[in-house]
Scaffold this motif. Structure first.
Motif, PDB file in Angstrom:
ATOM      1  N   UNK A 124       0.859  -1.188   0.000  1.00  0.00           N
ATOM      2  CA  UNK A 124       0.000   0.000   0.000  1.00  0.00           C
ATOM      3  C   UNK A 124       0.893   1.235   0.000  1.00  0.00           C
ATOM      4  N   UNK A 125       0.533   2.206  -0.834  1.00  0.00           N
ATOM      5  CA  UNK A 125       1.322   3.441  -0.948  1.00  0.00           C
ATOM      6  C   UNK A 125       0.470   4.618  -0.486  1.00  0.00           C
ATOM      7  N   UNK A 126       0.987   5.345   0.478  1.00  0.00           N
ATOM      8  CA  UNK A 126       0.333   6.519   1.035  1.00  0.00           C
ATOM      9  C   UNK A 126       0.938   7.758   0.378  1.00  0.00           C
ATOM     10  N   UNK A 127       0.085   8.622  -0.165  1.00  0.00           N
ATOM     11  CA  UNK A 127       0.527   9.824  -0.867  1.00  0.00           C
ATOM     12  C   UNK A 127       0.529  11.035   0.060  1.00  0.00           C
ATOM     13  N   UNK A 128       1.575  11.838  -0.052  1.00  0.00           N
ATOM     14  CA  UNK A 128       1.678  13.108   0.667  1.00  0.00           C
ATOM     15  C   UNK A 128       1.814  14.213  -0.377  1.00  0.00           C
ATOM     16  N   UNK A 129       0.746  14.962  -0.592  1.00  0.00           N
ATOM     17  CA  UNK A 129       0.763  15.969  -1.651  1.00  0.00           C
ATOM     18  C   UNK A 129       1.584  17.185  -1.239  1.00  0.00           C
ATOM     19  N   UNK A 130       1.874  18.005  -2.230  1.00  0.00           N
ATOM     20  CA  UNK A 130       2.710  19.174  -1.992  1.00  0.00           C
ATOM     21  C   UNK A 130       1.935  20.376  -1.512  1.00  0.00           C
ATOM     22  N   UNK A 131       2.638  21.462  -1.327  1.00  0.00           N
ATOM     23  CA  UNK A 131       2.047  22.687  -0.793  1.00  0.00           C
ATOM     24  C   UNK A 131       0.934  23.204  -1.705  1.00  0.00           C
ATOM     25  N   UNK A 132      -0.200  23.525  -1.092  1.00  0.00           N
ATOM     26  CA  UNK A 132      -1.319  24.087  -1.825  1.00  0.00           C
ATOM     27  C   UNK A 132      -2.103  23.095  -2.650  1.00  0.00           C
ATOM     28  N   UNK A 153      -3.897  -3.943   6.643  1.00  0.00           N
ATOM     29  CA  UNK A 153      -3.025  -3.999   7.818  1.00  0.00           C
ATOM     30  C   UNK A 153      -1.813  -4.889   7.682  1.00  0.00           C
ATOM     31  N   UNK A 154      -1.901  -5.938   6.880  1.00  0.00           N
ATOM     32  CA  UNK A 154      -0.766  -6.849   6.736  1.00  0.00           C
ATOM     33  C   UNK A 154       0.183  -6.494   5.620  1.00  0.00           C
ATOM     34  N   UNK A 155      -0.061  -5.366   4.947  1.00  0.00           N
ATOM     35  CA  UNK A 155       0.732  -5.019   3.771  1.00  0.00           C
ATOM     36  C   UNK A 155       1.897  -4.090   4.130  1.00  0.00           C
ATOM     37  N   UNK A 156       3.038  -4.245   3.464  1.00  0.00           N
ATOM     38  CA  UNK A 156       4.127  -3.281   3.636  1.00  0.00           C
ATOM     39  C   UNK A 156       3.713  -1.924   3.080  1.00  0.00           C
ATOM     40  N   UNK A 174      -2.114  -1.043  -3.561  1.00  0.00           N
ATOM     41  CA  UNK A 174      -3.192  -0.203  -3.057  1.00  0.00           C
ATOM     42  C   UNK A 174      -2.659   1.212  -2.843  1.00  0.00           C
ATOM     43  N   UNK A 175      -3.517   2.212  -2.969  1.00  0.00           N
ATOM     44  CA  UNK A 175      -3.087   3.598  -2.783  1.00  0.00           C
ATOM     45  C   UNK A 175      -4.036   4.334  -1.851  1.00  0.00           C
ATOM     46  N   UNK A 234       8.156   0.673 -10.251  1.00  0.00           N
ATOM     47  CA  UNK A 234       9.246  -0.293 -10.163  1.00  0.00           C
ATOM     48  C   UNK A 234       9.914  -0.250  -8.790  1.00  0.00           C
ATOM     49  N   UNK A 235      10.111   0.967  -8.259  1.00  0.00           N
ATOM     50  CA  UNK A 235      10.751   1.107  -6.935  1.00  0.00           C
ATOM     51  C   UNK A 235       9.908   0.453  -5.853  1.00  0.00           C
ATOM     52  N   UNK A 236       8.613   0.731  -5.877  1.00  0.00           N
ATOM     53  CA  UNK A 236       7.747   0.178  -4.835  1.00  0.00           C
ATOM     54  C   UNK A 236       7.594  -1.336  -4.961  1.00  0.00           C
ATOM     55  N   UNK A 237       7.397  -1.841  -6.160  1.00  0.00           N
ATOM     56  CA  UNK A 237       7.225  -3.292  -6.287  1.00  0.00           C
ATOM     57  C   UNK A 237       8.517  -4.030  -5.958  1.00  0.00           C
ATOM     58  N   UNK A 238       9.659  -3.372  -6.150  1.00  0.00           N
ATOM     59  CA  UNK A 238      10.932  -3.988  -5.802  1.00  0.00           C
ATOM     60  C   UNK A 238      11.127  -4.052  -4.291  1.00  0.00           C
ATOM     61  N   UNK A 239      10.760  -2.981  -3.596  1.00  0.00           N
ATOM     62  CA  UNK A 239      11.092  -2.868  -2.177  1.00  0.00           C
ATOM     63  C   UNK A 239       9.952  -3.206  -1.219  1.00  0.00           C
ATOM     64  N   UNK A 240       8.729  -3.242  -1.705  1.00  0.00           N
ATOM     65  CA  UNK A 240       7.616  -3.598  -0.825  1.00  0.00           C
ATOM     66  C   UNK A 240       7.378  -5.106  -0.927  1.00  0.00           C
ATOM     67  N   UNK A 241       7.974  -5.823  -0.022  1.00  0.00           N
ATOM     68  CA  UNK A 241       7.823  -7.265   0.008  1.00  0.00           C
ATOM     69  C   UNK A 241       7.251  -7.675   1.350  1.00  0.00           C
ATOM     70  N   UNK A 242       6.420  -8.703   1.332  1.00  0.00           N
ATOM     71  CA  UNK A 242       5.840  -9.174   2.590  1.00  0.00           C
ATOM     72  C   UNK A 242       6.930  -9.679   3.517  1.00  0.00           C
TER      73      UNK A 242
END
Length: 212
Positions: A25-33, A100-103, A54-55, A204-212
């Motif tokens: 799951x990827x949580x987004x943090x948007x920029x200013x404004x 809850x069980x996801x990186x 998931x996002x 590619x970065x997330x699928x490479x590094x987000x492993x159960x």
């Protein structure tokens, strides 16, 4: 799927997109404004969904705070506030029956990237990867040295000032980190094909590094 996420003493509005059998799951943090409706972040989120991620697109300020910030611009640069709320959302995700069980990965844009890196430093056991798009990681300050999640910094090739700030931040990141410059892109990655490159590199970065 709309959601309301309780964090500390506020409730934050969010949009959750959950593909079948998500691998992270990827949580987004948007920029200013900006907000959870940012067309650039929404486009990146859809690409990540196609990669079984998931996002969570969330407004880090309440509607009342947004109105104050529109007048004063004082909260969009409050990195401590943004990071604290991101860390709170990471904690909330851990309790969710589906997610809850996801990186967890964090995707930050502009000032949101600084908040994402500070939150990653605060939740090293939960946050497994960070991607910054045109970000201001320099604003994360001393927290950079505590970031353990592999971090990818993406900057537009024509965004010269931000390139310098990212290069400076790279010297403080102690873990796995890469700075990649997207040729021809300005700060908002509005040039044809540049946002698609960001989305592809992030996926590619997330699928490479987000492993159960």
């Amino acid at each position: 799927m709309p959601a309301t996420i309780p964090v500390a003493d506020v409730e934050l509005l969010a949009d959750l997109l959950v593909p079948v059998e998500p691998v992270g799951v990827v949580l987004f943090a948007h920029g200013s404004g900006s907000s959870r409706h940012s067309p650039r972040n929404v486009a990146v989120a859809h690409t990540l969904n196609d990669r079984a991620l998931a996002t969570v697109l969330v407004d880090l300020l309440t509607p009342e705070e947004e109105r104050v910030d529109e007048r004063t611009a004082e909260l969009r640069f409050d990195i401590g506030l943004l990071a604290g709320r991101l860390a709170g959302i990471v904690d909330w995700l851990a309790t969710d029956p589906t997610l809850g069980g996801l990186p967890v990965g964090l995707f930050g844009a502009s000032t949101g990237a600084a908040g994402a890196l500070v939150a990653a430093a605060a939740r090293p056991e939960r946050v497994r990867a960070v991607v910054s798009r045109g970000g201001r990681p320099d604003l994360a300050g001393e927290a950079l040295a505590r970031v353990r999640a592999p971090s990818l910094l993406l900057v537009g090739g024509r965004d010269e000032q931000v390139i310098g700030l990212n290069e400076s931040a790279m010297t403080s990141l102690d873990g796995v980190a890469e700075l990649r410059v997207v040729p021809g892109a300005t700060h908002l990655f509005e040039e044809p094909g540049t946002l698609e490159q960001v989305a592809d590199e992030a996926g590619t970065w997330f699928t490479t590094h987000l492993r159960r």
